[in-house]
Design an enzyme around this catalytic site. Sequence first.
Site, PDB file in Angstrom:
ATOM      1  CE  LYS A  52     -84.533 -89.830 -40.581  1.00 34.51           C
ATOM      2  NZ  LYS A  52     -83.372 -90.585 -41.111  1.00 34.51           N
ATOM      3  CD  GLN A  96     -82.447 -91.866 -44.499  1.00 37.29           C
ATOM      4  OE1 GLN A  96     -82.732 -90.870 -43.857  1.00 37.29           O
ATOM      5  NE2 GLN A  96     -82.590 -93.082 -44.000  1.00 37.29           N
ATOM      6  CG  ASP A 119     -78.547 -89.511 -38.417  1.00 40.24           C
ATOM      7  OD1 ASP A 119     -79.564 -89.621 -37.699  1.00 40.24           O
ATOM      8  OD2 ASP A 119     -78.572 -89.664 -39.651  1.00 40.24           O
TER       9      ASP A 119
END
Length: 294
Positions: A52, A96, A119
């Site tokens: 990412k 994460q 997200d």
Amino acid sequence: MQILDGTLVSAHIKEQIKQDVIDWQAAGGKKPHLAAILVGNNPASEAYVGSKVKSCESLGFDSTLLRFGPEITEQELVDEVNKLNADDAVDGILVQLPLPRHISSDLIINTISPEKDVDGFHPISQGKMMLGQPTFLPATPYGIMLLLEHYGINIDGMHCVVIGRSNIVGTPMTILLSRNTNPGNATVTLCHSRTKNLKELALQADLIVAAIGKPFFVTADMVKPGAIVIDVGINRIDDATKKSGSRLVGDVDYDNVAPLCSYITPVPKGVGPMTICGLMKNTLQAAKQKAVKG
Ligand code: NAD
């Protein structure tokens, strides 16, 4: 059978994002900035966050990676997220997952400012998605919709069977597939660990999304000839023929299922790169929205 090539499509979408960032900056906008939080030293999480951050660099975004040891307390992590919420230089925040067991993922996700929730996991983002309002879509289902759109696959009126009901993949997937959009307008069945007649339901599907986390779960006897199969799973299995001693496979028994399908995503190089596209598109959107709000 046609392979839905996530690497190819993501490269195409990333080119568009890159140009969009150049245009945005030429018009006086600032570089989008993604801040990622990584807790502990799970090798898979390391790899996901690494790719990412690398994508940010290649698209002309700024990125910050904050690493914390597995001993960080829940409150300390909440404080770190709040610091990023308050930091004007940061447009998007991702934490994460999974987090260590002593930290509530729900609490941490709920702490992220909805304006920076790239997200798309925050309840506000998920609620708006449910209602069809503009918001950050969860990156993986968003990436899958972009993939279907890119290949011009019309799912209008199809029966889609989603296997797996997580908040980040399976459940939001059902919403996006059934919305009155293009792609969309499908009839959706959500299957999970308590579903009794999963094989019979899967056999009725025009499109299957497998998001379970079990290697080779979807077998050829569960797939109707001509069906579209989207494999979200990422599982590492032993493979003595590989230098590393292991390899990545999806939730679908690809070798036996692929010949039956009209379209199928491989693992790797299918849904994974599209998830990153979803995240990057959300981050650019966050930067633009912040600039408008001032
Ligand atoms: P999860 O563990 O949160 O959810 C798994 C779901 O599978 C659960 O809802 C459960 O009900 C269902 N399930 C488990 N056993 C089942 C069974 N026997 N029959 C039917 N359903 C069953 O997982 P997740 O976060 O949704 O991720 C699923 C998989 O997708 C994992 O392999 C994960 O690594 C992968 N993933 C990939 C990407 C990507 O970008 N490619 C992104 C997120 C997750």
